[in-house]
Design an enzyme around this catalytic site. Sequence first.
Site, PDB file in Angstrom:
ATOM      1  N   HIS A 291       0.851  -1.198   0.000  1.00 28.05           N
ATOM      2  CA  HIS A 291       0.000   0.000   0.000  1.00 28.05           C
ATOM      3  C   HIS A 291       0.888   1.250   0.000  1.00 28.05           C
ATOM      4  CE1 HIS A 291       0.736   0.636   4.280  1.00 28.05           C
ATOM      5  NE2 HIS A 291       0.251  -0.556   4.579  1.00 28.05           N
TER       6      HIS A 291
ATOM      7  N   HIS B  21       4.070   1.484   2.293  1.00 32.13           N
ATOM      8  CA  HIS B  21       5.278   0.753   1.889  1.00 32.13           C
ATOM      9  C   HIS B  21       5.997   1.495   0.763  1.00 32.13           C
ATOM     10  CE1 HIS B  21       2.426  -2.614   3.149  1.00 32.13           C
ATOM     11  NE2 HIS B  21       3.308  -2.532   4.129  1.00 32.13           N
TER      12      HIS B  21
ATOM     13  N   CYS C 130       2.354  -9.906  19.960  1.00 38.83           N
ATOM     14  CA  CYS C 130       1.514  -9.421  18.856  1.00 38.83           C
ATOM     15  C   CYS C 130       2.032 -10.036  17.566  1.00 38.83           C
ATOM     16  CB  CYS C 130       1.549  -7.896  18.750  1.00 38.83           C
ATOM     17  SG  CYS C 130       0.734  -7.328  17.228  1.00 38.83           S
TER      18      CYS C 130
ATOM     19  N   CYS D 158       2.967  -7.434  14.825  1.00 37.90           N
ATOM     20  CA  CYS D 158       4.318  -6.874  14.981  1.00 37.90           C
ATOM     21  C   CYS D 158       5.383  -7.965  14.986  1.00 37.90           C
ATOM     22  CB  CYS D 158       4.467  -6.112  16.296  1.00 37.90           C
ATOM     23  SG  CYS D 158       3.419  -4.672  16.478  1.00 37.90           S
TER      24      CYS D 158
ATOM     25  N   CYS E 148      -2.670  -4.442  21.218  1.00 39.96           N
ATOM     26  CA  CYS E 148      -1.389  -3.943  20.712  1.00 39.96           C
ATOM     27  C   CYS E 148      -1.558  -2.463  20.385  1.00 39.96           C
ATOM     28  CB  CYS E 148      -0.987  -4.712  19.453  1.00 39.96           C
ATOM     29  SG  CYS E 148       0.289  -3.859  18.509  1.00 39.96           S
TER      30      CYS E 148
ATOM     31  N   HIS F  36      -1.416  -2.224  16.339  1.00 37.52           N
ATOM     32  CA  HIS F  36      -2.468  -2.892  15.556  1.00 37.52           C
ATOM     33  C   HIS F  36      -3.861  -2.769  16.154  1.00 37.52           C
ATOM     34  CE1 HIS F  36       1.197  -4.663  13.835  1.00 37.52           C
ATOM     35  NE2 HIS F  36       0.486  -4.694  12.731  1.00 37.52           N
TER      36      HIS F  36
ATOM     37  N   LYS G 106      -2.594   4.872  11.498  1.00 41.88           N
ATOM     38  CA  LYS G 106      -1.631   4.411  10.505  1.00 41.88           C
ATOM     39  C   LYS G 106      -2.367   3.674   9.388  1.00 41.88           C
ATOM     40  CE  LYS G 106       2.109   1.033  10.210  1.00 41.88           C
ATOM     41  NZ  LYS G 106       2.372  -0.314  10.649  1.00 41.88           N
TER      42      LYS G 106
ATOM     43  N   LYS H  10      -3.324  -2.386   5.646  1.00 37.90           N
ATOM     44  CA  LYS H  10      -4.256  -3.323   5.001  1.00 37.90           C
ATOM     45  C   LYS H  10      -5.135  -4.001   6.044  1.00 37.90           C
ATOM     46  CE  LYS H  10      -3.272  -3.310   0.591  1.00 37.90           C
ATOM     47  NZ  LYS H  10      -3.981  -3.512  -0.638  1.00 37.90           N
TER      48      LYS H  10
HETATM   49  N1  MSP Z   1       9.142  -7.141   7.823  1.00 39.65           N
HETATM   50  C1  MSP Z   1       9.271  -6.072   8.739  1.00 39.65           C
HETATM   51  C2  MSP Z   1      10.537  -5.263   8.435  1.00 39.65           C
HETATM   52  C3  MSP Z   1      11.797  -6.045   8.483  1.00 39.65           C
HETATM   53  S1  MSP Z   1      13.180  -5.044   8.103  1.00 39.65           S
HETATM   54  C4  MSP Z   1      14.496  -5.986   8.484  1.00 39.65           C
HETATM   55  C5  MSP Z   1       8.047  -5.166   8.632  1.00 39.65           C
HETATM   56  N2  MSP Z   1       7.358  -5.251   7.501  1.00 39.65           N
HETATM   57  S2  MSP Z   1       6.031  -4.411   7.175  1.00 39.65           S
HETATM   58  O1  MSP Z   1       5.652  -4.795   5.846  1.00 39.65           O
HETATM   59  O2  MSP Z   1       5.064  -4.589   8.211  1.00 39.65           O
HETATM   60  O3  MSP Z   1       6.413  -2.922   7.233  1.00 39.65           O
HETATM   61  C6  MSP Z   1       7.452  -2.474   6.445  1.00 39.65           C
HETATM   62  C7  MSP Z   1       7.591  -0.983   6.511  1.00 39.65           C
HETATM   63  O4  MSP Z   1       6.416  -0.370   6.017  1.00 39.65           O
HETATM   64  C8  MSP Z   1       7.829  -0.451   7.904  1.00 39.65           C
HETATM   65  O5  MSP Z   1       8.913   0.455   7.854  1.00 39.65           O
HETATM   66  C9  MSP Z   1       6.567   0.280   8.226  1.00 39.65           C
HETATM   67  O6  MSP Z   1       6.801   1.407   9.005  1.00 39.65           O
HETATM   68  C10 MSP Z   1       6.142   0.712   6.842  1.00 39.65           C
HETATM   69  N3  MSP Z   1       4.754   1.092   6.828  1.00 39.65           N
HETATM   70  C11 MSP Z   1       3.659   0.287   6.937  1.00 39.65           C
HETATM   71  N4  MSP Z   1       2.557   1.079   7.000  1.00 39.65           N
HETATM   72  C12 MSP Z   1       2.927   2.389   6.940  1.00 39.65           C
HETATM   73  C13 MSP Z   1       2.257   3.592   6.838  1.00 39.65           C
HETATM   74  N5  MSP Z   1       0.951   3.679   6.910  1.00 39.65           N
HETATM   75  N6  MSP Z   1       3.003   4.711   6.613  1.00 39.65           N
HETATM   76  C14 MSP Z   1       4.366   4.671   6.423  1.00 39.65           C
HETATM   77  N7  MSP Z   1       5.027   3.559   6.516  1.00 39.65           N
HETATM   78  C15 MSP Z   1       4.358   2.433   7.004  1.00 39.65           C
HETATM   79  O7  MSP Z   1       7.799  -4.399   9.534  1.00 39.65           O
END
Ligand code: MSP
Length: 528
Positions: free
Chosen positions: A28, A31, A137, A140, A155, A158, A306, A309
């Site tokens: 989304h 990411h 969680c 997380c 959490c 979440h 935040k 999905k």
């Molecule tokens: N797999 C772990 C990261 C491992 S790094 C060695 C993880 N994955 S994640 O897919 O949940 O999140 C990845 C990144 O996306 C994180 O940095 C998280 O902050 C970012 N984001 C997820 N949702 C977000 C927003 N709504 N806004 C900005 N970034 C956010 O955590």
Amino acid sequence: MAATGTTASGESAFYVTTPIYYVNDAPHLGHAYTTVAGDVLTRWHRQRGEKVWYLTGTDEHGQKIMRTAEANGVSPQEWCDKLVEDAWKPLWEHLQIANDDFIRTTEPRHTDRVQEFVQDLYDKGEIYKGGYEGPYCVGCEEYKSPGDLLEGDLCPIHKRPVEWLKEENYFFRLSAYGPRLLEFYEQNPDFVQPASARNEVVQFVKQGLQDLSISRSTFDWGVPIPWDPKHVIYVWIDALLNYATAVGYGSDQAKFDATWPANVHLVGKDILRFHAIIWPAMLMANGLPLPGRVFANGWLMVGGEKMSKSNLTGISPRDLTSHFGVDAYRYYFLRAIPFGQDGSFSWEDFSARYTSELANDFGNLASRVAAMIGKYFDGTLPEAADAGPAEKAIADGLAAAAAQADTMIGDNLDFAGGIGAVFDFVKQVNGYLSDQAPWKVAKDDSPEGQARLATILYTAAESLRAIAVLLHPIMPSTSAKLWASLGAEPHLGALADQRIADVATWGRLPAGAQVVKGEILFPRLENA
Ligand code: MSP
């Protein structure tokens, strides 16, 4: 020059990483936000002429992925393969992300090295067996301390109930690293950025660290612990190591030496502690050099939460690129939200910036200048015959904009500030054209009048030459269109080879360049 890793050698590449994303779902906006930022940063450094390495990838182990695969009736590996090939990789291509590598944590080049790393810590006495019990969680993939929970069992990230886990696990002696970490933060004040993130980390470590459970035995979707394969390695230990395994840790020493350590780890603020506390402690335990910087960006928010999905608020980047285009998308989030702070996405704000900044200020400037060179000089860029104070002010404005953008984007990761500096220059050139009014000067067909007209249009075209270079890391396709329309390539070479250090050298675009009115850079938006 950018701050390099504290122990990085002079020749090593400018190495930037994104978090590796969980593949339980499709990407989304949140990411894509970090991945685009890393792409702009690395493209900027490539245009400085530096050797660069940009890594992204996917985090494929752990309970969260396992449960998602189960719920969809496929094996975890099948699930990951499908998501990576159908959703993640195609999106990065669509967004023009120029990553040098893409690591998946299920690849043997990663899993074999993870086992070796953990075995090494075990052999060094950094890992011991113990028991643990606490709220966990799965979103997380982290044990929480009871004090962090909301309403007793939710959490804080979440907003869903945690699970109570009780396991016999292997533990990493993280608690022993508190003093060394604090000393490291002290000696490297820029290690964690922005300052608010640094304060959070320092405060947390000062309160005292607990040892970290680094194995799980209640499920098997992970990398087995080499000396006790009933356990799999905790997904975060596995995941953090991607930054090392992808650049040849334990397999390609030459590549590793030329790349390691990372100059910048880009992370979302929710995963800051993993990167700023656990990760450096793991590296200290193994004896590897530490990264240069961990930069925590804020969250994209929807309705005060935040975007995610799992909360059904995750907007797909393609829903926006299909309307605004890829380059405007890359521009918008970095321009609108100061990097490091939370920001809300709004369709109205995006539309407003698109129309005023991209279409009116920038796009119209490019098309007007090309049209006038076509009309008055048959598309051949004329010589600037009588440059005076107004032209000097433009050259000075460019020098200031280029220097500011270079420091802000290249060194400070202040994308909003750096892009703003370039767009201030765009405004300055628009102001220059309104003041000089070439369409009026064109009516004077004396030699002086024609010389003046030539100077004004040369000055505007030469400004656009520089703007194309400065915006190339942010909007690569638009800049390429502009470069083509200015007829720059036969004289100056490919846009990607233009150096930031030369961008403010006035007079690079030579008279005689063939300027054509290319396609409209930012077409009027269809009504959504
Ligand atoms: N797999 C772990 C990261 C491992 S790094 C060695 C993880 N994955 S994640 O897919 O949940 O999140 C990845 C990144 O996306 C994180 O940095 C998280 O902050 C970012 N984001 C997820 N949702 C977000 C927003 N709504 N806004 C900005 N970034 C956010 O955590």
